[in-house]
Design a protein around this motif. Structure first.
Motif, PDB file in Angstrom:
ATOM      1  N   SER A 213      -0.061  -0.889   9.320  1.00 53.83           N
ATOM      2  CA  SER A 213      -0.050  -0.766   8.402  1.00 53.83           C
ATOM      3  C   SER A 213      -0.785  -0.387   6.900  1.00 53.83           C
ATOM      4  N   GLU A 214      -2.081  -0.787   7.736  1.00 55.40           N
ATOM      5  CA  GLU A 214      -3.435   0.021   6.440  1.00 55.40           C
ATOM      6  C   GLU A 214      -3.095   1.423   6.376  1.00 55.40           C
ATOM      7  N   ARG A 215      -2.990   1.985   7.677  1.00 57.39           N
ATOM      8  CA  ARG A 215      -2.953   3.579   7.256  1.00 57.39           C
ATOM      9  C   ARG A 215      -1.758   4.224   6.211  1.00 57.39           C
ATOM     10  N   ARG A 216      -0.434   2.865   6.451  1.00 56.60           N
ATOM     11  CA  ARG A 216       0.718   3.448   5.353  1.00 56.60           C
ATOM     12  C   ARG A 216       0.418   3.369   3.978  1.00 56.60           C
ATOM     13  N   TRP A 217      -0.192   2.474   3.876  1.00 55.50           N
ATOM     14  CA  TRP A 217      -1.100   2.267   2.493  1.00 55.50           C
ATOM     15  C   TRP A 217      -1.891   2.769   1.996  1.00 55.50           C
ATOM     16  N   CYS A 218      -2.837   3.376   2.814  1.00 54.93           N
ATOM     17  CA  CYS A 218      -3.763   4.598   2.578  1.00 54.93           C
ATOM     18  C   CYS A 218      -3.272   5.583   2.260  1.00 54.93           C
ATOM     19  N   LYS A 219      -1.979   5.868   2.424  1.00 62.33           N
ATOM     20  CA  LYS A 219      -1.497   7.172   2.321  1.00 62.33           C
ATOM     21  C   LYS A 219       0.064   6.906   1.180  1.00 62.33           C
ATOM     22  N   GLY A 220      -0.485   5.993   0.336  1.00 65.99           N
ATOM     23  CA  GLY A 220       0.253   5.418  -0.870  1.00 65.99           C
ATOM     24  C   GLY A 220       1.831   5.168   0.033  1.00 65.99           C
ATOM     25  N   GLU A 221       2.474   4.648   1.467  1.00 65.74           N
ATOM     26  CA  GLU A 221       3.337   4.226   1.738  1.00 65.74           C
ATOM     27  C   GLU A 221       3.849   3.929   2.396  1.00 65.74           C
TER      28      GLU A 221
ATOM     29  N   PRO B   9       7.243  -4.054  -0.032  1.00 69.65           N
ATOM     30  CA  PRO B   9       5.201  -4.957  -0.307  1.00 69.65           C
ATOM     31  C   PRO B   9       5.167  -6.142   0.101  1.00 69.65           C
ATOM     32  N   ILE B  10       6.289  -6.263   1.482  1.00 67.30           N
ATOM     33  CA  ILE B  10       5.441  -7.124   2.321  1.00 67.30           C
ATOM     34  C   ILE B  10       4.894  -6.428   3.989  1.00 67.30           C
ATOM     35  N   ASP B  11       4.886  -5.266   3.213  1.00 64.92           N
ATOM     36  CA  ASP B  11       4.102  -4.418   4.346  1.00 64.92           C
ATOM     37  C   ASP B  11       2.869  -4.708   5.186  1.00 64.92           C
ATOM     38  N   GLY B  12       2.452  -5.205   5.893  1.00 63.69           N
ATOM     39  CA  GLY B  12       0.753  -5.659   6.157  1.00 63.69           C
ATOM     40  C   GLY B  12       0.877  -7.267   5.472  1.00 63.69           C
ATOM     41  N   VAL B  13       1.852  -7.934   5.770  1.00 69.79           N
ATOM     42  CA  VAL B  13       1.846  -9.375   5.176  1.00 69.79           C
ATOM     43  C   VAL B  13       1.902 -10.003   6.634  1.00 69.79           C
TER      44      VAL B  13
ATOM     45  N   GLN C 169      10.981  -3.879  10.611  1.00 70.16           N
ATOM     46  CA  GLN C 169      11.222  -2.639   9.486  1.00 70.16           C
ATOM     47  C   GLN C 169      10.411  -2.482   8.077  1.00 70.16           C
ATOM     48  N   ALA C 170      10.585  -3.838   7.300  1.00 68.39           N
ATOM     49  CA  ALA C 170      10.286  -3.812   6.150  1.00 68.39           C
ATOM     50  C   ALA C 170       7.610  -3.991   6.016  1.00 68.39           C
ATOM     51  N   GLY C 171       7.610  -4.152   7.982  1.00 67.21           N
ATOM     52  CA  GLY C 171       6.568  -4.118   7.798  1.00 67.21           C
ATOM     53  C   GLY C 171       5.530  -5.472   7.954  1.00 67.21           C
ATOM     54  N   ALA C 172       6.515  -5.771   7.652  1.00 71.94           N
ATOM     55  CA  ALA C 172       5.289  -7.093   8.276  1.00 71.94           C
ATOM     56  C   ALA C 172       5.188  -7.387   9.355  1.00 71.94           C
ATOM     57  N   VAL C 173       3.753  -8.647   9.486  1.00 69.46           N
ATOM     58  CA  VAL C 173       3.464  -7.872  10.815  1.00 69.46           C
ATOM     59  C   VAL C 173       3.102  -9.570  12.025  1.00 69.46           C
ATOM     60  N   PHE C 174       3.646  -9.453  12.731  1.00 73.85           N
ATOM     61  CA  PHE C 174       4.003 -10.429  13.272  1.00 73.85           C
ATOM     62  C   PHE C 174       2.731 -11.382  13.753  1.00 73.85           C
ATOM     63  N   ILE C 175       2.598 -12.459  13.421  1.00 72.33           N
ATOM     64  CA  ILE C 175       0.711 -13.104  14.208  1.00 72.33           C
ATOM     65  C   ILE C 175       1.404 -13.929  15.251  1.00 72.33           C
ATOM     66  N   GLY C 176       2.004 -14.821  15.291  1.00 73.22           N
ATOM     67  CA  GLY C 176       2.540 -15.710  16.298  1.00 73.22           C
ATOM     68  C   GLY C 176       3.414 -16.514  16.447  1.00 73.22           C
ATOM     69  N   GLN C 177       4.126 -17.301  17.094  1.00 70.77           N
ATOM     70  CA  GLN C 177       5.350 -18.177  17.600  1.00 70.77           C
ATOM     71  C   GLN C 177       5.088 -19.173  17.058  1.00 70.77           C
TER      72      GLN C 177
END
Length: 479
Positions: A69-77, A81-85, A124-132
């Motif tokens: 996700s960080e790489r996508r934000w750095c590229k502006g891509e 809005p939830i990418d990396g959340v 697909q929207a970039g959400a980061v799954f941290i746990g169950q």
């Protein structure tokens, strides 16, 4: 393993309290990194381990997803809005690479190879799954404890239950162990723990979010967002929404988008559902909701008290649906392992086994009549408002308050009727009892009109912002 993010950023002590809009703006400006934020959420999850909100934390995969996700934000891509959340998923829905146990010792521990539709859309929207997050066995009741993972506890008072069945998700949300949380609701399982923990929980219109594989409890079961802010629940629901051919019960046409608008109360016709299907309402709950109703009247709303159509019949109609669903699930379990199950789940299933086919179809007919009457009622009123739960949180590890012989369905009877009728319903913080325990208010709208419900919820949030407590604010997370 993550290190405490306080060592790396002057803002990271606040990270677990940030919402989607704040995080995405900070990512865009390169003021924060998804890696830092996800790490903070994982640290927070470990800090609240004594509350038993998680079945496990996926450190390695979460950090890899955060780096991508960080790489996508750095590229502006960014993907959305939830990418990396940081996001959690209840131990009911399938997640690729995770073992989903349904809170049970008798389920297969092998990891799944494919995401459930809602999970897939979030990924697909970039959400980061941290746990169950934890659930009672098969999500069968409105508190959260299970034979496999033990008792989940409230962050407001660890002696008390956070409600259920999405109790682990509610605790994680309330404490800031993630921003977005996927819950399921078959009789109030998103809204009840939202009420007991002081967060936002939305049960969407049935079919807006695909449910696959299908629930054993049938079409009373919904998937919904849980978060600390209405805007977060809204963006999460918009992403999860959409047709998926794996869920045949969805309508073949799309639901309207969730473009939330400024909701004015003046002139609105509001039905006040003040009397539950079963029992009475705690006086502190009633006082809190009555106060909101008075405020809405001052804002110019026309409020009338009402009872639901066929209200006296709804407990039996719902019980037949729910217990037959439990029997359906029990039929898939090796009879030699039934002794390993929660006795309460087995008892509910055994009740379901006793219903005849005619009794089951009679319940379907009753549900159809009620649903049609509710559709008509929501043409007469713009919204219906009620308490979310008629009682206050009680002792953890119990299915009902001490001395109360009622089933969970009976003490939570502001919620299950809306599963029968499939309308959208959102639980919102509505103040506190004299002991400082959260109280919830429920807003119900017409089928398909999640937009109006969430718009009204956002207006409500603006009116009562002090009730939406930030993580680390007023509750205790001490051991």
């Amino acid at each position: 393993m993550c290190q405490n993010p306080n060592q790396s950023s002057s803002r990271s002590g606040e990270l677990y309290a940030m919402d989607v809009a704040t995080l995405s703006a900070a990512y865009r400006k390169r003021e924060l990194s998804p890696v830092e934020v996800v790490c903070s959420a994982l640290v927070r999850a470990e800090e609240i381990s004594h509350l038993n909100a998680f079945t496990f934390l996926d450190f390695d995969r979460a950090m890899r997803a955060a780096e991508a996700s960080e790489r996508r934000w750095c590229k502006g891509e960014p993907r959305s809005p939830i990418d990396g959340v940081p996001t959690t998923v209840k131990d009911i829905l399938h997640v690729e690479g995770w073992s989903v146990r349904y809170g049970s010792r008798v389920t297969d521990p092998a990891p799944f190879e494919k995401d459930a539709p809602a999970v897939e859309r979030l990924r697909q929207a970039g959400a980061v799954f941290i746990g169950q997050t934890t659930t009672p066995e098969y999500g069968w009741k409105a508190v959260t404890d299970s034979p496999a993972f033990g008792v989940t506890r409230s962050p407001w008072n660890p002696k008390l239950t956070p409600g259920g069945s999405s109790g682990g998700a509610a605790v994680a949300a309330a404490c800031g162990a993630g921003v977005l949380h996927v819950g399921t609701d078959g009789g109030g399982s998103v809204r009840i723990p939202a009420s007991f923990t002081g967060i936002v929980g939305h049960k969407p219109s049935y079919g807006r979010v695909a449910f696959a594989p299908p629930s054993s409890f049938g079409t009373v079961a919904h998937i919904g967002p849980m978060a600390r802010r209405v805007a977060d629940a809204t963006v999460m629901l918009q992403i999860m929404s959409g047709r998926d051919l794996r869920d045949w019960t969805q309508p073949p046409m799309p639901f309207p988008d969730l473009d939330v608008f400024e909701y004015g109360w003046k002139g609105k016709r509001i039905g006040y559902w003040r009397t539950p299907c079963v029992g009475d309402v705690d006086v502190e709950v009633l006082n809190a909701v009555d106060g909101v109703i008075s405020d809405l009247r001052r804002e110019g709303a026309h409020v009338e008290e009402l009872r639901l159509p066929d209200q006296d019949d709804l407990l039996e109609i719902y019980t037949r649906h729910w217990c037959v669903g439990a029997a359906n699930r029990l039929s898939t379990i090796d009879s030699g392992r039934i002794s390993e199950l929660d006795p309460g789940f087995v008892a509910a299933a055994q009740v379901g086994q006793k219903y005849s086919g005619a009794q089951r179809m009679n319940a379907e007919a009753g549900r159809s009549r009620f649903g049609s009457a509710m559709d008509a009622l929501l043409c007469e009123y713009d919204l219906i408002v009620s308490p979310t739960v008629p009682i206050l949180p009680f002792e953890a590890g119990r299915n009902a308050p001490d001395g109360d012989k009622r089933s969970w369905v009976e003490w939570s009877s502001f919620s299950f009727p809306i599963n029968l009728s499939q309308q959208p319903a959102c639980s919102l913080p509505c103040g506190f009892s004299h002991q400082g325990l959260p109280i919830g208010l429920q807003i119900i709208g017409a089928r398909g009109d999640d937009r109006s419900v969430l718009s009204a919820a956002q207006s409500y949030e603006a009116m009562y912002r002090d009730r939406f407590v930030q993580p680390g604010g007023r509750w205790s997370v001490e051991h």
